[in-house]
Design a protein around this motif. Sequence first.
Motif, PDB file in Angstrom:
ATOM      1  N   PHE A 415      -1.465 -14.307  -9.393  1.00 28.35           N
ATOM      2  CA  PHE A 415      -0.773 -13.482 -10.389  1.00 28.35           C
ATOM      3  C   PHE A 415      -1.654 -12.355 -10.908  1.00 28.35           C
ATOM      4  O   PHE A 415      -1.175 -11.238 -11.148  1.00 28.35           O
ATOM      5  N   VAL A 416      -2.955 -12.608 -11.101  1.00 25.14           N
ATOM      6  CA  VAL A 416      -3.842 -11.581 -11.660  1.00 25.14           C
ATOM      7  C   VAL A 416      -3.946 -10.372 -10.727  1.00 25.14           C
ATOM      8  O   VAL A 416      -4.098  -9.231 -11.188  1.00 25.14           O
ATOM      9  N   PHE A 417      -3.851 -10.600  -9.421  1.00 24.38           N
ATOM     10  CA  PHE A 417      -3.913  -9.483  -8.476  1.00 24.38           C
ATOM     11  C   PHE A 417      -2.637  -8.641  -8.545  1.00 24.38           C
ATOM     12  O   PHE A 417      -2.682  -7.412  -8.485  1.00 24.38           O
ATOM     13  N   LEU A 418      -1.504  -9.311  -8.687  1.00 28.42           N
ATOM     14  CA  LEU A 418      -0.244  -8.574  -8.839  1.00 28.42           C
ATOM     15  C   LEU A 418      -0.236  -7.780 -10.134  1.00 28.42           C
ATOM     16  O   LEU A 418       0.249  -6.635 -10.175  1.00 28.42           O
ATOM     17  N   LEU A 419      -0.785  -8.372 -11.189  1.00 24.86           N
ATOM     18  CA  LEU A 419      -0.853  -7.662 -12.461  1.00 24.86           C
ATOM     19  C   LEU A 419      -1.762  -6.444 -12.367  1.00 24.86           C
ATOM     20  O   LEU A 419      -1.433  -5.364 -12.883  1.00 24.86           O
ATOM     21  N   GLY A 420      -2.915  -6.587 -11.695  1.00 24.87           N
ATOM     22  CA  GLY A 420      -3.820  -5.451 -11.513  1.00 24.87           C
ATOM     23  C   GLY A 420      -3.161  -4.327 -10.742  1.00 24.87           C
ATOM     24  O   GLY A 420      -3.310  -3.143 -11.081  1.00 24.87           O
ATOM     25  N   ALA A 421      -2.400  -4.677  -9.694  1.00 25.19           N
ATOM     26  CA  ALA A 421      -1.692  -3.655  -8.910  1.00 25.19           C
ATOM     27  C   ALA A 421      -0.631  -2.967  -9.756  1.00 25.19           C
ATOM     28  O   ALA A 421      -0.467  -1.736  -9.699  1.00 25.19           O
ATOM     29  N   LEU A 422       0.089  -3.733 -10.566  1.00 31.60           N
ATOM     30  CA  LEU A 422       1.135  -3.159 -11.411  1.00 31.60           C
ATOM     31  C   LEU A 422       0.569  -2.204 -12.451  1.00 31.60           C
ATOM     32  O   LEU A 422       1.137  -1.133 -12.717  1.00 31.60           O
ATOM     33  N   LEU A 423      -0.578  -2.560 -13.033  1.00 32.78           N
ATOM     34  CA  LEU A 423      -1.178  -1.724 -14.081  1.00 32.78           C
ATOM     35  C   LEU A 423      -1.710  -0.394 -13.530  1.00 32.78           C
ATOM     36  O   LEU A 423      -1.992   0.519 -14.308  1.00 32.78           O
ATOM     37  N   CYS A 424      -1.872  -0.293 -12.219  1.00 31.85           N
ATOM     38  CA  CYS A 424      -2.309   0.980 -11.626  1.00 31.85           C
ATOM     39  C   CYS A 424      -1.276   2.088 -11.838  1.00 31.85           C
ATOM     40  O   CYS A 424      -1.585   3.273 -11.632  1.00 31.85           O
ATOM     41  N   ILE A 425      -0.055   1.705 -12.242  1.00 31.57           N
ATOM     42  CA  ILE A 425       0.963   2.714 -12.548  1.00 31.57           C
ATOM     43  C   ILE A 425       0.494   3.617 -13.690  1.00 31.57           C
ATOM     44  O   ILE A 425       0.791   4.821 -13.709  1.00 31.57           O
ATOM     45  N   ILE A 426      -0.268   3.057 -14.629  1.00 30.55           N
ATOM     46  CA  ILE A 426      -0.708   3.841 -15.797  1.00 30.55           C
ATOM     47  C   ILE A 426      -1.640   4.974 -15.388  1.00 30.55           C
ATOM     48  O   ILE A 426      -1.373   6.143 -15.718  1.00 30.55           O
ATOM     49  N   PRO A 427      -2.771   4.723 -14.690  1.00 25.57           N
ATOM     50  CA  PRO A 427      -3.622   5.852 -14.286  1.00 25.57           C
ATOM     51  C   PRO A 427      -2.920   6.814 -13.335  1.00 25.57           C
ATOM     52  O   PRO A 427      -3.193   8.022 -13.366  1.00 25.57           O
ATOM     53  N   MET A 428      -2.022   6.317 -12.505  1.00 28.56           N
ATOM     54  CA  MET A 428      -1.304   7.212 -11.604  1.00 28.56           C
ATOM     55  C   MET A 428      -0.381   8.148 -12.387  1.00 28.56           C
ATOM     56  O   MET A 428      -0.234   9.329 -12.036  1.00 28.56           O
ATOM     57  N   SER A 429       0.211   7.643 -13.460  1.00 29.28           N
ATOM     58  CA  SER A 429       1.055   8.490 -14.312  1.00 29.28           C
ATOM     59  C   SER A 429       0.213   9.522 -15.055  1.00 29.28           C
ATOM     60  O   SER A 429       0.595  10.698 -15.153  1.00 29.28           O
ATOM     61  N   LEU A 430      -0.930   9.096 -15.583  1.00 31.36           N
ATOM     62  CA  LEU A 430      -1.827  10.036 -16.261  1.00 31.36           C
ATOM     63  C   LEU A 430      -2.324  11.113 -15.309  1.00 31.36           C
ATOM     64  O   LEU A 430      -2.478  12.282 -15.693  1.00 31.36           O
TER      65      LEU A 430
END
Length: 463
Positions: A415-430
């Motif tokens: 689960f932690v790896f999926l969460l890390g991948a999902l949170l990459c949306i934030i820097p990509m949006s910035l």
Amino acid sequence: MKRLLFVEPVIAIYSFASFMLYPLVQQYVYRRLWLEITNSSYPESDNTSRCSSNSSNRTGQQEEVQKAASLFSTYSELFSLIPSLVMTLLLVAYSDQRGRKITISMPLIGSLIYTCSFLAVSFFELNVYLLIAANFASALFGGIGTMLGGCFTYVADLCDNDQQKTLRMAVIDMVIGFMAGVASISTGYYLRTAGFNWPFFTSAMLQLLNLLYVIFILEESKVVDKSQIVACCQALRRLASGIYNLFAGGHNKRSWILVLMILTLSTFSFSNTGGLSSITLYELNKPLCWSEILVGYGSAASTTVFITSFIGLYMFTRCLPNIAIIYIGMLSVVIGMTATAFAKTTLVMFLVRIPSMFAIMPFPILRSMMSKLVSKSEQGALFACVAFMENLTSNVASAVFSSIYAETVAWCPGFVFLLGALLCIIPMSLLGILWCIHPADSNDTEGLLSENETEASEDAPVA
């Protein structure tokens, strides 16, 4: 004796000694907790002995060890967070006043204390929770963020050409990866042959050798007039003034661009570091149940991304804008972490490193882009803020993701790896916002902006 202007040997030795220590720390704590919780010796004969038992009691004990080891990592990160952040900000920014070597040497002293503490706990079989206190004491001298901030500032002092600056910062990242890979491979065999004490001793000797190199051989990159050295209180006021002028004293557009770049770097570091913080525990857990040899090879495979990222960076900078290269690196992390979450066999666990081959590219690109926007007199203040944010996000990410792993290991270890991948949306949006404010389809615009903002910063009053 003629001194050298090469900081790369410092990074090489520091990386080898540190990445020899990092896998050992988690494995040592894991084995000590295994002994305390299961009241049985840790099985070392093969990969399957710890997982062969189908009894619910043994499975429950293994999950309990995993949870305890993960919480240990959380406590260790939290106790070292505040002193490490404060010292990173002060030391890297203070290097504008006293030179860069102090920023590089202090973390080496802390690392030497940290390694010697592990050696003492292992050799005398002291309480394992004393290692948390050792981590706190080491953080009082700064940490890896302080070291990297000092080294990147050192490189920025020496490089006038923008492309040279980008490539040399990428070389530092590549050296980290290469030496980390060599250390990871050798550590597994070293541990199996000699136990924990000798690897800890070797790491301590390497840190001592590195410290001597910095003190006696490394040349200072920033010449400081001794007559301008000020008292501590006045120096702190200058630090605060320098950091304030970095964001408020220059052009409004430059300030927004710097803030966006730092936030992009920090949020990406949070996602990447957090997602990978529990990978050793994941490899030790069912169904992989890796031995120390395989853990070493796995760590080495992970560190090859530093080399492949450097090669990719060298190739892509010839044909793509900077922000496009950063996007490629972030997508590489997303795909790699998603694949890791579903890796259930040894072969697949090694293969998931392939999609992550460009994962490090965003870091040197963003650092170089930020360095171009400020004058030489502001490099220390800039990299102090960058190192502070990287240190903050890395420590918080490790603590947060370790806690999440402890709570989810029983029902979904990946689960932690999926969460890390999902949170990459934030820097990509910035990054998308940054692209709109500061288009990266022409490197000339970066040079012009840097030149204009340098003049503005040099005209700004200093307290």
